[in-house]
Motif scaffolding. Structure first.
Motif, mmCIF file in Angstrom:
data_model
loop_
_atom_site.group_PDB
_atom_site.id
_atom_site.type_symbol
_atom_site.label_atom_id
_atom_site.label_comp_id
_atom_site.label_asym_id
_atom_site.label_seq_id
_atom_site.Cartn_x
_atom_site.Cartn_y
_atom_site.Cartn_z
ATOM 1 N N ARG A 80 7.840 -5.709 -9.616
ATOM 2 C CA ARG A 80 6.383 -5.793 -9.522
ATOM 3 C C ARG A 80 5.879 -6.704 -10.647
ATOM 4 O O ARG A 80 5.880 -6.311 -11.810
ATOM 5 C CB ARG A 80 5.751 -4.410 -9.668
ATOM 6 N N GLU A 90 2.812 -7.730 -11.281
ATOM 7 C CA GLU A 90 1.406 -7.635 -11.689
ATOM 8 C C GLU A 90 1.199 -7.143 -13.118
ATOM 9 O O GLU A 90 0.131 -7.336 -13.699
ATOM 10 C CB GLU A 90 0.592 -6.767 -10.722
ATOM 11 N N LEU A 92 -2.411 -7.868 -15.186
ATOM 12 C CA LEU A 92 -3.473 -6.872 -15.296
ATOM 13 C C LEU A 92 -3.948 -6.692 -16.731
ATOM 14 O O LEU A 92 -3.194 -6.887 -17.686
ATOM 15 C CB LEU A 92 -2.988 -5.537 -14.737
ATOM 16 N N LEU A 94 2.278 -11.797 -7.031
ATOM 17 C CA LEU A 94 1.136 -11.034 -7.532
ATOM 18 C C LEU A 94 0.467 -10.183 -6.450
ATOM 19 O O LEU A 94 -0.039 -10.702 -5.457
ATOM 20 C CB LEU A 94 0.112 -12.001 -8.126
ATOM 21 N N ASP A 95 0.484 -8.872 -6.671
ATOM 22 C CA ASP A 95 -0.196 -7.934 -5.765
ATOM 23 C C ASP A 95 -1.436 -7.421 -6.476
ATOM 24 O O ASP A 95 -1.435 -6.350 -7.072
ATOM 25 C CB ASP A 95 0.733 -6.780 -5.397
ATOM 26 N N ALA A 96 -2.468 -8.223 -6.446
ATOM 27 C CA ALA A 96 -3.729 -7.878 -7.115
ATOM 28 C C ALA A 96 -4.859 -8.283 -6.186
ATOM 29 O O ALA A 96 -4.646 -8.662 -5.039
ATOM 30 C CB ALA A 96 -3.840 -8.590 -8.461
ATOM 31 N N LYS A 109 -6.893 -4.174 -7.217
ATOM 32 C CA LYS A 109 -6.432 -4.331 -8.592
ATOM 33 C C LYS A 109 -7.152 -5.547 -9.156
ATOM 34 O O LYS A 109 -6.554 -6.598 -9.352
ATOM 35 C CB LYS A 109 -4.919 -4.546 -8.633
ATOM 36 N N ARG A 125 -6.678 -8.668 -1.143
ATOM 37 C CA ARG A 125 -5.656 -8.279 -2.101
ATOM 38 C C ARG A 125 -4.346 -8.956 -1.727
ATOM 39 O O ARG A 125 -4.186 -9.474 -0.622
ATOM 40 C CB ARG A 125 -5.463 -6.765 -2.137
#
Length: 565
Positions: A293, A295, A299, A331-333, A337, A355
């Motif tokens: 992950r 992110e 963050l 990027l999982d935002a 997020k 997202r």
């Protein structure tokens, strides 16, 4: 008088334990006798001082955290304590004449409602926010902060809910088990407990009432099935110890490649979030990482990480695993997020908004920088087996966009996450364009069942044993079979030894999980042949309910498997 009582919740960290109870110090709450605020500026300074002290305390804890993941959680919570939006909310309440502690509570509740509306990662932070509220309130009132008491002997810890800030600094030598009334199976606290190897059960309704009239009581816990015994008998404790002994025996020969009893190969991989996680996971007997992950790099920052910083992190992760597979999720935002440097504006329903890949399409500079860094890391670690996948993909157009872009940067193994029913149903079409797919069972369950994964009361709907969710997994695997492409699972379901058998029976070719769960899953696979796994999958998918599905599979399983749960 025998006060023995058996309660049931959701098991989130396997293992058995027993010991005396230690109750987390409860929050002090609003001062019912406090006067109205007549000097908003002075009262505002008091609150800011309290929040600053809370933030400083959390940062100090971060310095003694037992992993980079725990450190990141504590630092993120510290940043939330000094968030300008929260402070402005408190000032607004004080100017209305609201008392100091009520102003803190009301402002936090407004903020918490916003976070819940965002869903996903931000909804998970509501627990952090309440922890900040309770600590600040205690400081303003000059009372002890809520939290884990000083421990002088090993205990089973009981709380209404346990903030990640508390879980992140627990000592597994002193905390034998964790029991909470609230919480969810995929919360930060549950994941951290599993990483620490502490047996844990959440959503254990009635535990507070059971302990209210008892003194010096002991608890026994089975974190695999979520069973909690209040005032266990000697035979209960003996059975738990015997179960632990049998579990150790079942795990004793678990080593090497993942495979069923008849030799059908299933790669067993680790979920990681930081370079430190990678270094630790790489020491385990597993075949790589099925989910990195990324992110955590992005963050709680005012600006995106540089290409150089990203390259250094990715290179470190690849080097940790040598020639073993590393699957990187871009990027999982976005809406759930939010990033301060990539705000796409308000949305009516952020949980279903821009997202993951959708944010990347709106901010190509972010995805381009990440892909450049990944390509440079791959060049710096030429022996590495790098796979790269995009989150929140639903259509052929999105798949094509990402695949073309990733390959243009020289990345050889390109895939997509299957987290939506749309992607599962159209898996054949999507997989014809990429090299692999990975199923995120947490989000796939959420979107299939239309149930917020952070809403504890809906936990039964979010079970991966829901037949509808299993049908989504099968649809994805059929797409993999039709195209000759591998399909993995990187959600929490992959770490359940019983569910692992069903997933393999449905056609899943790799399972990624918390490193500490690999041995049990490997042992479970070796107890069963592929045909049995397929039969289990058929029974589970055809079942009427999630409970029926699990029971049917458990009844078909080798009896030794019960000791692995």
């Amino acid at each position: 008088m025998n006060d023995r009582l058996v309660l049931h919740g959701i098991g989130v960290s396997a293992g058995t334990a027993s010991g005396p109870v230690a109750v987390v110090t409860p929050a002090v709450g609003i001062d019912e006798f406090e006067p109205a605020s007549v000097d908003a500026d002075a009262d505002g300074r008091r609150v800011r001082d309290a929040l600053d002290q809370v933030a400083a305390s959390l940062r100090e804890r971060a310095g003694h955290a037992n992993s980079e993941t725990s450190k990141a959680v504590l630092e993120a919570t510290a940043a939330l304590a000094t968030d300008r939006g929260l402070i402005k909310g408190v000032d607004k309440e004080l100017k209305k004449g609201t008392g100091v502690t009520k102003a803190i509570h009301d402002a936090v509740e407004v903020y918490a409602t916003k976070l819940r509306g965002l869903g996903g990662y931000m909804a998970e932070r509501v627990t952090d926010l309440y922890d900040i509220r309770d600590r600040a309130t205690a400081r303003v009132r000059n009372l002890p902060e809520p939290g884990v008491p000083d421990l002088t002997e090993p205990v089973v810890l009981v709380a209404h809910d346990l903030a990640p800030a508390e879980t992140a600094t627990l000592d597994p030598e002193m905390v034998r088990g964790i029991v909470t009334e609230a919480g969810g199976a995929t919360s930060h606290t549950a994941i951290l407990a599993a990483q620490l190897g502490i047996p844990a059960a959440v959503q254990v309704k009635g535990i507070a009432e059971a302990l209210a009239s008892a003194e010096n009581v002991e608890l026994a816990i089975d974190g695999g099935v979520g069973e909690v015994i209040v005032a266990p008998t000697a035979s209960d404790v003996a059975e738990l110890k015997e179960r632990s002994r049998r579990r150790a025996a079942a795990l004793a020969g678990s080593s090497g490649e993942g495979a069923t009893r008849d030799g059908h190969k299933v790669k067993l991989l680790a979920n990681i979030g930081t370079a430190d996680d990678a270094a630790k996971a790489a020491t385990y007997d597993l075949e790589g990482s099925g989910l990195f992950r990324t992110e955590f790099l992005f963050l709680d920052r005012d600006a995106a990480p540089s290409i150089e910083e990203q390259t250094a992190t990715y290179t470190s992760v690849l080097e940790s695993f040598g020639t073993r597979r590393v699957v990187v999720r871009t990027l999982d935002a976005g809406a759930d997020k939010p990033l301060s440097f990539a705000d796409l504006g308000p949305e009516e329903n952020p949980a279903l908004g821009r997202r993951g890949l959708r944010l990347s399409q709106a901010r190509e500079d972010l995805i381009d920088a990440q892909l450049i860094a990944l390509a440079q890391a791959s060049a710096a670690a030429p022996a590495a087996d790098l796979w790269v996948m995009a989150p929140m993909v639903s259509t052929v157009e999105e798949t094509t966009w990402f695949a073309d872009k990733a390959r243009a940067h020289g990345l050889k193994r390109v895939g997509v996450m299957v987290e939506t029913p749309a992607a599962a149903i159209r898996a054949k079409q999507l997989l014809s364009l990429v090299d692999f797919a990975s199923i995120g069972t947490n989000d796939l369950s959420q979107y299939t069942m239309a149930a917020d994964r952070m809403e504890g009361e809906l936990a039964h709907l979010l079970s991966p044993w829901q037949p509808a969710v299993l049908s989504m997994v099968r649809a994805t695997c059929r797409g993999g079979e039709a195209t000759g492409k591998p399909v993995g699972v990187c959600g929490e379901a992959g770490g359940d030894p019983l569910m692992a058998l069903v997933l393999v029976g449905l056609g899943v070719t790799s399972l990624s999980m918390a490193p500490g769960k690999v041995n049990a899953v490997r042992a479970a696979l070796r107890l069963h042949d592929l045909d049995t796994c397929r039969q289990m999958a058929n029974y589970a998918e055809d079942a009427q309910t999630a409970t029926d599905a699990r029971n049917a599979v458990l009844n078909m399983a080798d009896p030794v498997l019960r000791d692995l749960l």
